[in-house]
Design an enzyme around this catalytic site. Structure first.
Site, mmCIF file in Angstrom:
data_model
loop_
_atom_site.group_PDB
_atom_site.id
_atom_site.type_symbol
_atom_site.label_atom_id
_atom_site.label_comp_id
_atom_site.label_asym_id
_atom_site.label_seq_id
_atom_site.Cartn_x
_atom_site.Cartn_y
_atom_site.Cartn_z
ATOM 1 N N CYS A 111 -31.959 96.737 -37.994
ATOM 2 C CA CYS A 111 -31.007 96.604 -39.115
ATOM 3 C C CYS A 111 -30.718 97.931 -39.801
ATOM 4 O O CYS A 111 -29.785 98.025 -40.589
ATOM 5 C CB CYS A 111 -31.543 95.612 -40.144
ATOM 6 N N HIS A 249 -28.024 96.840 -46.698
ATOM 7 C CA HIS A 249 -28.138 95.909 -45.569
ATOM 8 C C HIS A 249 -28.222 94.491 -46.130
ATOM 9 O O HIS A 249 -28.924 94.243 -47.112
ATOM 10 C CB HIS A 249 -29.391 96.246 -44.764
ATOM 11 N N ASN A 279 -27.322 87.639 -41.780
ATOM 12 C CA ASN A 279 -27.820 88.964 -41.403
ATOM 13 C C ASN A 279 -27.292 89.318 -40.014
ATOM 14 O O ASN A 279 -27.724 88.733 -39.018
ATOM 15 C CB ASN A 279 -29.355 88.936 -41.413
HETATM 16 N N1 ACO Z 1 -35.369 75.222 -44.647
HETATM 17 C C1 ACO Z 1 -36.255 74.577 -45.429
HETATM 18 N N2 ACO Z 1 -37.523 74.990 -45.611
HETATM 19 C C2 ACO Z 1 -37.885 76.117 -44.984
HETATM 20 C C3 ACO Z 1 -37.016 76.835 -44.149
HETATM 21 C C4 ACO Z 1 -35.707 76.348 -43.990
HETATM 22 N N3 ACO Z 1 -34.796 76.955 -43.208
HETATM 23 N N4 ACO Z 1 -37.671 77.916 -43.666
HETATM 24 C C5 ACO Z 1 -38.897 77.878 -44.182
HETATM 25 N N5 ACO Z 1 -39.036 76.792 -44.967
HETATM 26 C C6 ACO Z 1 -40.216 76.350 -45.694
HETATM 27 C C7 ACO Z 1 -41.490 76.905 -45.152
HETATM 28 O O1 ACO Z 1 -41.936 76.128 -44.057
HETATM 29 C C8 ACO Z 1 -42.405 76.765 -46.341
HETATM 30 O O2 ACO Z 1 -42.853 75.445 -46.416
HETATM 31 P P1 ACO Z 1 -44.356 75.116 -46.826
HETATM 32 O O3 ACO Z 1 -44.509 75.661 -48.211
HETATM 33 O O4 ACO Z 1 -44.399 73.616 -46.766
HETATM 34 O O5 ACO Z 1 -45.199 75.794 -45.820
HETATM 35 C C9 ACO Z 1 -41.471 77.016 -47.519
HETATM 36 O O6 ACO Z 1 -40.142 76.831 -47.029
HETATM 37 C C10 ACO Z 1 -41.576 78.384 -48.113
HETATM 38 O O7 ACO Z 1 -41.576 79.317 -47.068
HETATM 39 P P2 ACO Z 1 -41.653 80.852 -47.372
HETATM 40 O O8 ACO Z 1 -41.764 81.620 -46.101
HETATM 41 O O9 ACO Z 1 -42.664 81.098 -48.441
HETATM 42 O O10 ACO Z 1 -40.218 81.077 -48.022
HETATM 43 P P3 ACO Z 1 -39.657 82.383 -48.664
HETATM 44 O O11 ACO Z 1 -39.262 82.141 -50.039
HETATM 45 O O12 ACO Z 1 -40.523 83.580 -48.365
HETATM 46 O O13 ACO Z 1 -38.312 82.596 -47.841
HETATM 47 C C11 ACO Z 1 -37.425 83.867 -46.038
HETATM 48 C C12 ACO Z 1 -38.362 82.737 -46.437
HETATM 49 C C13 ACO Z 1 -36.017 83.500 -46.430
HETATM 50 C C14 ACO Z 1 -37.496 84.061 -44.526
HETATM 51 C C15 ACO Z 1 -37.860 85.166 -46.768
HETATM 52 O O14 ACO Z 1 -39.221 85.385 -46.623
HETATM 53 C C16 ACO Z 1 -37.113 86.356 -46.268
HETATM 54 O O15 ACO Z 1 -35.925 86.496 -46.467
HETATM 55 N N6 ACO Z 1 -37.824 87.303 -45.647
HETATM 56 C C17 ACO Z 1 -37.198 88.470 -45.132
HETATM 57 C C18 ACO Z 1 -36.502 88.084 -43.889
HETATM 58 C C19 ACO Z 1 -35.607 89.162 -43.431
HETATM 59 O O16 ACO Z 1 -34.867 89.697 -44.191
HETATM 60 N N7 ACO Z 1 -35.696 89.436 -42.150
HETATM 61 C C20 ACO Z 1 -34.891 90.340 -41.524
HETATM 62 C C21 ACO Z 1 -35.033 91.732 -42.096
HETATM 63 S S1 ACO Z 1 -35.110 92.883 -40.886
HETATM 64 C C22 ACO Z 1 -33.797 92.613 -40.009
HETATM 65 O O17 ACO Z 1 -32.792 92.418 -40.615
HETATM 66 C C23 ACO Z 1 -33.911 92.529 -38.496
#
Ligand code: ACO
Length: 361
Positions: A111, A249, A279
């Site tokens: 990214c 980004h 993304n």
């Molecule tokens: N729908 C519903 N629930 C979901 C989903 C979904 N799509 N995905 C995860 N959950 C659930 C999880 O299972 C978890 O449930 P649990 O508490 O029962 O175990 C709950 O939601 C919370 O999960 P978290 O991982 O704590 O959620 P968080 O608030 O951290 O959000 C996310 C997750 C959106 C992936 C976040 O961590 C994030 O954006 N991280 C960065 C990701 C990113 O930007 N990646 C790419 C960057 S690098 C590049 O661009 C290649």
């Protein structure tokens, strides 16, 4: 001093849309969860390869610069979801565009690829070896999306954006930049196959898609993007209040908001379009830049701050002084061929390979 100016810009977003409501039909998720956790409402699913998206975006950027493909002497293609390993995606883009005078190579900084490419392209021009660089960020990320994994399949999308960099003697272009990498934590965001480390006899679909420790990536993205942007501003001797627009980004609107807060930047000075495209990795910044220009968000002489973070883990930022022109010189008639399948049909190979999404099985 010789520098490089962005003289053309363009994007190519494939027409097929995958909305949050569509995803609700596939996995246990909701529009509300995706919107509040990420800011994403919909993303695009491409019916063509990343090289074709790149070629259309590139031709549009060249038209905006008043240039033709033969004028390009260096083609840089930032991608982590290109067509093939050999030939490079840049090779295929060169062929599509008939940019026969261009040296061409891929650049994989995930990214952060566009920011890395902006620094590389600018310095090739500053060094005097090249005059006209076409830098494209292009991705067909849906190929890597496993719709049995709701943690990742809601985040990514396809698309391409491009800029033309030309030599200039004006006090414009890149004022300072900062690039970094922490390979010790590369495994927290990975696509292990398509490299030499996989056991070809035991190809495991789980190793062919994007896997990620979301919260770890989140924390590091906020810290590294903020720190890097602050370092670039300091190197450039530019005060935060002189930044007209931050183009970050687009991975998660909460990462963008937290980065802006960390920097102390007013949210009105931050460009966000993640709701439309998700993304798109190396493509997010050039697509956002193109839309910011189309919306009149950039004026002559403005200081634009770019900041990115991605797999590797890479990060990068750049302080850029915009030139005099904010309007394209010309428009290209380049278009993608129309899709012959709807979005769900385009995703069928993913379902066949990774497994049926929960709600279809
Ligand atoms: N729908 C519903 N629930 C979901 C989903 C979904 N799509 N995905 C995860 N959950 C659930 C999880 O299972 C978890 O449930 P649990 O508490 O029962 O175990 C709950 O939601 C919370 O999960 P978290 O991982 O704590 O959620 P968080 O608030 O951290 O959000 C996310 C997750 C959106 C992936 C976040 O961590 C994030 O954006 N991280 C960065 C990701 C990113 O930007 N990646 C790419 C960057 S690098 C590049 O661009 C290649």
């Amino acid at each position: 001093m010789r520098s490089a100016e962005i003289t053309g810009w363009g994007k190519c977003m494939p027409p097929n849309v995958l909305s949050n409501h569509d995803l609700e039909q596939l996995v246990d998720t909701s529009d509300e969860w995706i919107t509040t956790r990420t800011g994403i409402k919909e993303r695009r699913i491409s019916h063509v390869e990343a090289s074709e998206l790149a070629a259309v975006a590139g031709l549009r950027a060249l038209a905006a610069a008043g240039k033709s493909p033969e004028d390009v002497d260096l083609l840089l293609v930032a991608t982590c979801s290109g067509d093939s390993i050999i030939p490079s995606t840049a090779s295929v883009v060169q062929k599509h565009m008939q940019a026969w005078n261009a040296a061409a190579m891929d650049l994989n900084a995930a990214c952060s690829g566009f920011v890395y490419g902006l620094v590389v392209g600018t310095n090739m021009i500053r060094g005097g070896t090249h005059q006209t660089v076409l830098l494209v960020g292009t991705e067909k990320l849906h190929h890597l999306m496993d719709f049995t994994d709701r943690n990742t399949c809601v985040l990514f999308g396809d698309g391409a954006g491009a800029v033309v960099l030309e030599a200039t003697d004006g006090e414009i272009g890149l004022l300072a930049s900062d690039l970094g990498m922490d390979g010790s934590v590369g495994h927290i965001l990975e696509v292990p196959v398509d490299g030499t480390m996989g056991d070809r006899g035991e190809l495991n679909p789980r190793h062919c898609g994007i896997t990620m420790e979301g919260q770890e990536v989140f924390k590091r993205a906020v810290t590294k993007m903020g720190e890097s942007a602050a370092r670039s501003l300091e190197k450039a001797g530019i005060a935060l209040e002189d930044v007209a627009l931050l183009i970050p980004h687009q991975a998660n609107v909460r990462i963008i908001d937290a980065t802006a807060r960390r920097l102390g930047l007013d949210e009105g000075k931050v460009y966000v379009n993640i709701h439309s495209y998700g993304n798109t990795s190396a493509a997010t910044i050039p697509v956002a830049l193109t839309e910011a220009l189309e919306e009149g968000r950039i004026s002559a002489g403005d200081i634009v701050l770019f900041a990115a973070f991605g797999g590797g883990l890479t990060w990068g930022s750049a302080v850029y002084r915009w030139g005099a022109r904010t309007e394209p010189l010309d428009e290209s008639d380049a278009e993608l061929p129309p899709p012959d399948r709807d979005t769900m049909e385009l995703l069928r190979p993913n379902f066949d390979f990774f497994g049926l999404p929960e709600k279809l099985s």
